[in-house]
Design a protein around this motif. Structure first.
Motif, PDB file in Angstrom:
ATOM      1  N   VAL A 250      54.271 -31.186 -33.353  1.00 20.96           N
ATOM      2  CA  VAL A 250      54.111 -30.360 -32.443  1.00 20.96           C
ATOM      3  C   VAL A 250      54.886 -29.014 -32.979  1.00 20.96           C
ATOM      4  O   VAL A 250      55.379 -28.942 -34.266  1.00 20.96           O
ATOM      5  CB  VAL A 250      55.356 -30.430 -31.247  1.00 20.96           C
ATOM      6  CG1 VAL A 250      54.765 -32.342 -30.369  1.00 20.96           C
ATOM      7  CG2 VAL A 250      56.705 -30.973 -31.220  1.00 20.96           C
ATOM      8  N   HIS A 251      54.403 -27.799 -31.276  1.00 21.51           N
ATOM      9  CA  HIS A 251      54.752 -26.438 -32.269  1.00 21.51           C
ATOM     10  C   HIS A 251      55.154 -25.622 -31.385  1.00 21.51           C
ATOM     11  O   HIS A 251      55.199 -26.181 -30.022  1.00 21.51           O
ATOM     12  CB  HIS A 251      53.846 -26.038 -32.752  1.00 21.51           C
ATOM     13  CG  HIS A 251      52.704 -26.400 -33.703  1.00 21.51           C
ATOM     14  ND1 HIS A 251      52.909 -26.647 -35.367  1.00 21.51           N
ATOM     15  CD2 HIS A 251      51.352 -27.132 -33.336  1.00 21.51           C
ATOM     16  CE1 HIS A 251      52.181 -27.943 -35.874  1.00 21.51           C
ATOM     17  NE2 HIS A 251      51.193 -28.188 -34.784  1.00 21.51           N
ATOM     18  N   TYR A 252      55.639 -24.785 -31.507  1.00 18.50           N
ATOM     19  CA  TYR A 252      56.656 -23.756 -30.941  1.00 18.50           C
ATOM     20  C   TYR A 252      56.985 -22.874 -31.497  1.00 18.50           C
ATOM     21  O   TYR A 252      57.375 -22.720 -32.744  1.00 18.50           O
ATOM     22  CB  TYR A 252      57.442 -23.934 -29.593  1.00 18.50           C
ATOM     23  CG  TYR A 252      58.977 -24.447 -30.295  1.00 18.50           C
ATOM     24  CD1 TYR A 252      59.975 -23.441 -30.975  1.00 18.50           C
ATOM     25  CD2 TYR A 252      59.289 -25.451 -31.103  1.00 18.50           C
ATOM     26  CE1 TYR A 252      60.995 -23.750 -31.779  1.00 18.50           C
ATOM     27  CE2 TYR A 252      60.764 -26.259 -31.337  1.00 18.50           C
ATOM     28  CZ  TYR A 252      61.752 -24.812 -32.134  1.00 18.50           C
ATOM     29  OH  TYR A 252      62.724 -25.601 -32.698  1.00 18.50           O
ATOM     30  N   VAL A 253      56.892 -21.187 -30.661  1.00 21.62           N
ATOM     31  CA  VAL A 253      57.069 -20.221 -31.353  1.00 21.62           C
ATOM     32  C   VAL A 253      58.507 -19.414 -30.621  1.00 21.62           C
ATOM     33  O   VAL A 253      58.681 -19.184 -29.689  1.00 21.62           O
ATOM     34  CB  VAL A 253      55.922 -19.151 -31.441  1.00 21.62           C
ATOM     35  CG1 VAL A 253      56.012 -17.532 -31.159  1.00 21.62           C
ATOM     36  CG2 VAL A 253      54.091 -19.540 -31.679  1.00 21.62           C
ATOM     37  N   LEU A 254      59.192 -19.049 -31.717  1.00 20.76           N
ATOM     38  CA  LEU A 254      60.930 -18.497 -30.818  1.00 20.76           C
ATOM     39  C   LEU A 254      60.259 -16.935 -31.173  1.00 20.76           C
ATOM     40  O   LEU A 254      59.921 -16.179 -32.384  1.00 20.76           O
ATOM     41  CB  LEU A 254      61.566 -18.693 -32.014  1.00 20.76           C
ATOM     42  CG  LEU A 254      62.159 -19.763 -32.316  1.00 20.76           C
ATOM     43  CD1 LEU A 254      63.585 -20.003 -33.657  1.00 20.76           C
ATOM     44  CD2 LEU A 254      62.876 -20.402 -31.115  1.00 20.76           C
ATOM     45  N   SER A 255      60.248 -16.235 -29.462  1.00 29.71           N
ATOM     46  CA  SER A 255      60.030 -15.275 -29.604  1.00 29.71           C
ATOM     47  C   SER A 255      60.931 -13.862 -29.504  1.00 29.71           C
ATOM     48  O   SER A 255      60.350 -12.461 -30.553  1.00 29.71           O
ATOM     49  CB  SER A 255      59.066 -14.910 -28.050  1.00 29.71           C
ATOM     50  OG  SER A 255      60.857 -14.492 -27.722  1.00 29.71           O
ATOM     51  N   SER A 256      61.848 -14.249 -30.547  1.00 28.44           N
ATOM     52  CA  SER A 256      62.836 -13.177 -30.252  1.00 28.44           C
ATOM     53  C   SER A 256      64.194 -13.179 -31.142  1.00 28.44           C
ATOM     54  O   SER A 256      64.988 -13.077 -30.787  1.00 28.44           O
ATOM     55  CB  SER A 256      63.673 -12.691 -28.556  1.00 28.44           C
ATOM     56  OG  SER A 256      62.386 -12.708 -27.605  1.00 28.44           O
ATOM     57  N   VAL A 257      63.804 -13.463 -32.549  1.00 22.73           N
ATOM     58  CA  VAL A 257      64.838 -13.880 -33.061  1.00 22.73           C
ATOM     59  C   VAL A 257      65.016 -12.530 -33.792  1.00 22.73           C
ATOM     60  O   VAL A 257      64.633 -11.685 -33.798  1.00 22.73           O
ATOM     61  CB  VAL A 257      64.091 -14.822 -34.410  1.00 22.73           C
ATOM     62  CG1 VAL A 257      65.174 -14.755 -35.374  1.00 22.73           C
ATOM     63  CG2 VAL A 257      63.554 -16.158 -34.438  1.00 22.73           C
ATOM     64  N   PRO A 258      66.519 -11.757 -33.906  1.00 24.06           N
ATOM     65  CA  PRO A 258      66.785 -11.182 -34.176  1.00 24.06           C
ATOM     66  C   PRO A 258      66.594 -10.640 -35.846  1.00 24.06           C
ATOM     67  O   PRO A 258      66.269 -10.901 -36.762  1.00 24.06           O
ATOM     68  CB  PRO A 258      68.251 -11.384 -33.997  1.00 24.06           C
ATOM     69  CG  PRO A 258      68.602 -12.264 -32.730  1.00 24.06           C
ATOM     70  CD  PRO A 258      67.299 -13.136 -33.289  1.00 24.06           C
ATOM     71  N   GLY A 259      66.323  -9.413 -35.891  1.00 21.01           N
ATOM     72  CA  GLY A 259      66.087  -8.996 -37.615  1.00 21.01           C
ATOM     73  C   GLY A 259      64.048  -8.513 -37.690  1.00 21.01           C
ATOM     74  O   GLY A 259      64.061  -8.662 -38.684  1.00 21.01           O
ATOM     75  N   THR A 260      63.908  -9.984 -36.479  1.00 20.39           N
ATOM     76  CA  THR A 260      62.180 -10.129 -36.881  1.00 20.39           C
ATOM     77  C   THR A 260      61.061  -9.209 -35.886  1.00 20.39           C
ATOM     78  O   THR A 260      61.498  -8.407 -34.899  1.00 20.39           O
ATOM     79  CB  THR A 260      61.663 -11.008 -36.957  1.00 20.39           C
ATOM     80  OG1 THR A 260      62.254 -11.567 -35.121  1.00 20.39           O
ATOM     81  CG2 THR A 260      62.801 -11.876 -37.547  1.00 20.39           C
TER      82      THR A 260
END
Length: 764
Positions: A250-260
């Motif tokens: 399964v997958h998910y997306v981290l939308s708000s990782v600092p520095g990206t």
């Protein structure tokens, strides 16, 4: 047909009509609580203040003793107001309790040694040990050991950390450890040989000569042999031919990782209902004869390779446990290593489910016996099984539930266990502790007082500390003698004065009949501290109907999220309906292939009966909230019972049991995956939505995949339904944290009180 044709039904109809009329008459006199903006703002302030005040009053619900090695004394940390504490020392023989040391002097000297400022009522000790007749103590502070002279409070460093620190809350259970997985015991019992795996096949190497003996030839990289265990005499090896299956991702997306500036994709393995499992076919390999015998048993296709139990010093027979996928059959299977033939020592089957993780087994090889728990007579009980013949003897018996085994005394042939429901006249969920002989005789109740108990023993089990309370009765902790259960002394005794002085109303316990009109359904209700007796208040249910346990609190609970929400102008309830655990097998079976039921028929009847006793409860305005399985149920309430539930907040719900984790859902919904999975899905039924729905989900949920909530949102959009949704960046499996909990309250204020919550966007 005349209503007099069935007098019993007629009487029941008249009584129900009378109750309905009485309830209507009561609520005609009462006006709905409808706060204005100032009153709502004041309620929010009161809720926060009350919650903070209550949480700063110590409960001491859980006294954790740290015993001396000889069991003659113990110390514990007592909570004080405003999140402070102090340490006490108790002489077990006399029960005498005293402050362990001068906290001010100790704090001063810790400051001198460490250079760090110390609050005398917040000294953090990781360990404490009294020695030299109480003149000295050794303590661990900030990962360093010190010796304390209790005459002048001088502290000196010591490297002597070889101190016995018996915390009686260490697990006492002799729990089964069924599935070990990848247990490759390479060397033989005599240390002369070693197992080697090459090309998926089994070889044995003579460590002295380095000579190799090949014991299998048909293994390969796709289907290798593995998970080996030597027989005690070293003549045979038990292993498995493995048919591996890849666990899907399964997958998910981290939308708000600092520095990206881009979303970060996360991928992990996650087995869902119906997915394939790796299978293990057992074999026995004879080293001297260079033979391989396929065991006359089906592959183990659920869990990993099992733990083996050899028959005493006999290396010819071993037993292992097998749970069939679908949770409807449990076996203890004996294998003859010379022939590969098998027989079932225990073979339990059911038309519904066997609660696998609640099975307890303890093997007694010296007497060829097995202790085992089963619900086969309708209640969870303990059995003594002859491991040679399979003959079973019931040890515990009655309409109560054996919850866990604390320990087994093989010499005295006694079992020490926990159970609930044995005592008439009290909450059947209250936990009590007992001991009983293997023959079912000599039952001793170690916890005689009414309440929910938590018990811990001294190292030599000569003494135990019994802490008990009820949801609205503070905790009492007593020191008792194990042999006689006689009370030595009372260690702590909580009081309600400080709580009641705040104005809080402690939770009320309420019992009503369930859907069968016979079974008692238990729950609690929390009321606003400033409830106007002339007004009615909406009811909000806090739901968790996961079949794996029961969830209504049983220990002292003056502060909780439920009470905090109640302060805003609600009556907040929590109920254990049918389909949850810790009652009879029949009570639990309601959930079988029927998770969507969630006990709603019982919950609704309970709230209707509660409103008769408490006329301030307005059951025309009912909300519901829950997290995880509770998120599934709270949404389900609006889909299946819109006539009763009007608003729901659902956090990280497993809205479709096909999306959620395999092991939990197949336990209750069964295997194979059938049409009932889809029929009970909130996603499938999204078009039935009535009422007001608020969905909360963390984008990084690794328990229930976030797409469970997103797919529900998609179905609601396609059905043209109005709803609210909050997706929280970076958050895992949660009710939304502080922000989500605040938004939940705002939602209920808006939709049940028809009022507006204070807007944090407006500067004050």
């Amino acid at each position: 047909m005349s209503i007099y044709a069935n007098p019993k039904k007629s009487i029941a109809f008249i009584l129900l009509s009378f109750v309905a009329v009485q309830l209507l008459a009561q609520q005609v006199k009462l006006q709905p609580y409808a706060p204005n903006a100032n009153e709502v703002a004041a309620a929010y302030q009161l809720s926060l203040k009350m919650d903070t005040t209550l949480r700063n009053i110590p409960t001491n619900n859980d006294i954790i003793p740290f015993w001396k090695k000889d069991g003659t004394a113990f110390w514990y940390k007592k909570n004080l107001p405003n999140k402070t504490w102090e340490y006490y020392y108790v002489n077990a023989a006399t029960g005498k309790r005293q402050v362990a040391f001068d906290h001010d002097k100790l704090a001063q000297n810790i400051e001198k040694v460490t250079g760090k400022k110390q609050n005398p009522l917040k000294i953090e000790l990781a360990a404490l040990y009294f020695a030299d007749h109480g003149n000295h103590a050794k303590l661990k502070f900030s990962d360093k050991w010190y010796q304390l002279n209790l005459n002048d409070y001088s502290l000196t460093h010591t490297n002597d950390s070889n101190i016995y620190r018996y915390n009686a809350r260490r697990p006492l259970q002799q729990r089964r450890s069924r599935w070990q997985g990848n247990r490759e015991i390479e060397k033989s019992p005599d240390g002369k040989s070693e197992i080697l795996i090459r090309g998926g096949n089994l070889f044995v190497i003579d460590l002295a000569t380095k000579a190799e003996t090949q014991l299998s030839t048909d293994g390969n990289a796709d289907k290798p042999y593995g998970d080996f265990e030597w027989a005690p005499d070293g003549k045979n090896i038990v292993g498995y031919k493995i048919d591996p299956k890849e666990i899907k991702n399964v997958h998910y997306v981290l939308s708000s990782v600092p520095g990206t500036t881009r979303g970060v994709l996360k991928t992990r393995e996650y087995a869902q209902p119906g997915d394939d499992f790796t299978a293990y076919q057992p074999y026995v390999f004879n080293v001297a004869n260079k033979t391989a015998i396929k065991v006359d048993a089906d592959p183990i296709d659920f869990f990993d390779a099992p733990q083996l139990h050899w028959r005493g010093n006999n290396s010819r027979y071993y037993t292992y446990e097998k749970v069939d996928r679908g949770h409807q059959r449990f076996r203890v299977i004996e294998v003859d290593v010379l022939t590969g033939k098998t027989k079932n020592i225990i073979d339990e089957k059911t038309k519904t489910f066997i609660y696998e993780s609640r099975i307890y087994t303890r093997y007694l090889p010296k007497t060829n016996e097995i202790l085992w728990t089963s619900e086969q007579d309708g209640w969870q009980h303990l059995y003594l099984v002859n491991a040679l013949t399979g003959k079973q003897q019931l040890i515990t018996k009655g309409n109560y539930v054996v919850r866990d085994i604390d320990s087994v005394d093989i010499v005295k042939r006694q079992v020490w266990f926990r159970a609930n429901g044995m005592h008439a006249g009290e909450d059947p969920y209250f936990m009590h502790y007992y001991r009983i002989g293997f023959d079912g005789k000599g039952l001793v109740n170690l916890t005689p007082e009414k309440g929910n108990h938590n018990l811990s023993f001294s190292p030599d089990r000569k003494y135990y500390i019994d802490t008990y309370s009820q949801v609205n009765v503070p905790s009492v902790s007593e020191l008792r003698l194990t042999e006689s259960t006689k009370k030595v002394s009372e260690i702590e005794h909580g009081k309600t004065d400080a709580y009641l002085a705040t104005g809080v109303k402690l939770p009320e316990v309420f019992v009503a009949k369930g859907r069968d009109n016979k079974t008692d359904i238990w729950g609690i209700a929390c009321f606003p501290s400033k409830m106007d007796p002339n007004k009615t208040y909406p009811v909000i249910e806090n739901i968790y109907a996961g079949p794996h346990d029961s969830f209504v609190p049983k220990s002292f609970l003056p502060a909780s999220e439920m009470q905090s929400i109640a302060e805003l102008g609600f009556i907040v309830v929590q109920i254990d309906g049918m389909g949850t655990a810790n009652r009879s097998k029949a009570f639990h079976d309601v959930c079988w292939k029927n998770i969507a039921d969630s006990g709603f028929p019982d919950r609704i009847l309970w709230m209707k009966a509660m409103a008769v006793k408490y006329p301030n409860a307005d059951i025309t305005r009912v909300g519901i909230y829950g997290t995880s399985a509770g998120g599934q149920s709270s949404t389900g309430a609006l889909l299946s019972h819109p006539e009763f539930y009007k608003a729901a907040v659902s956090a990280c719900g497993c809205h479709d049991n096909r999306i959620d984790k395999q092991w939990w859902n197949e336990q209750w919904m069964g295997y194979p995956v059938g049409p009932h999975y889809g029929e009970q899905s909130n996603i499938t039924n999204a078009g039935k939505l009535q009422g007001d729905l608020f969905l909360i989900v963390g984008e990084a949920d690794e328990n229930v995949p976030p797409e469970s909530t997103y797919r529900l949102a998609d179905a609601l959009i396609k059905a043209n339904k109005n709803f609210d949704i909050l997706s929280i960046p970076g958050m895992g499996h949660s009710d939304g944290g502080v922000y989500g909990r605040r938004r939940k309250r705002d939602f209920f204020v808006k939709h049940l009180l028809n009022a507006e919550a204070p807007n944090p966007n407006i500067s004050k």
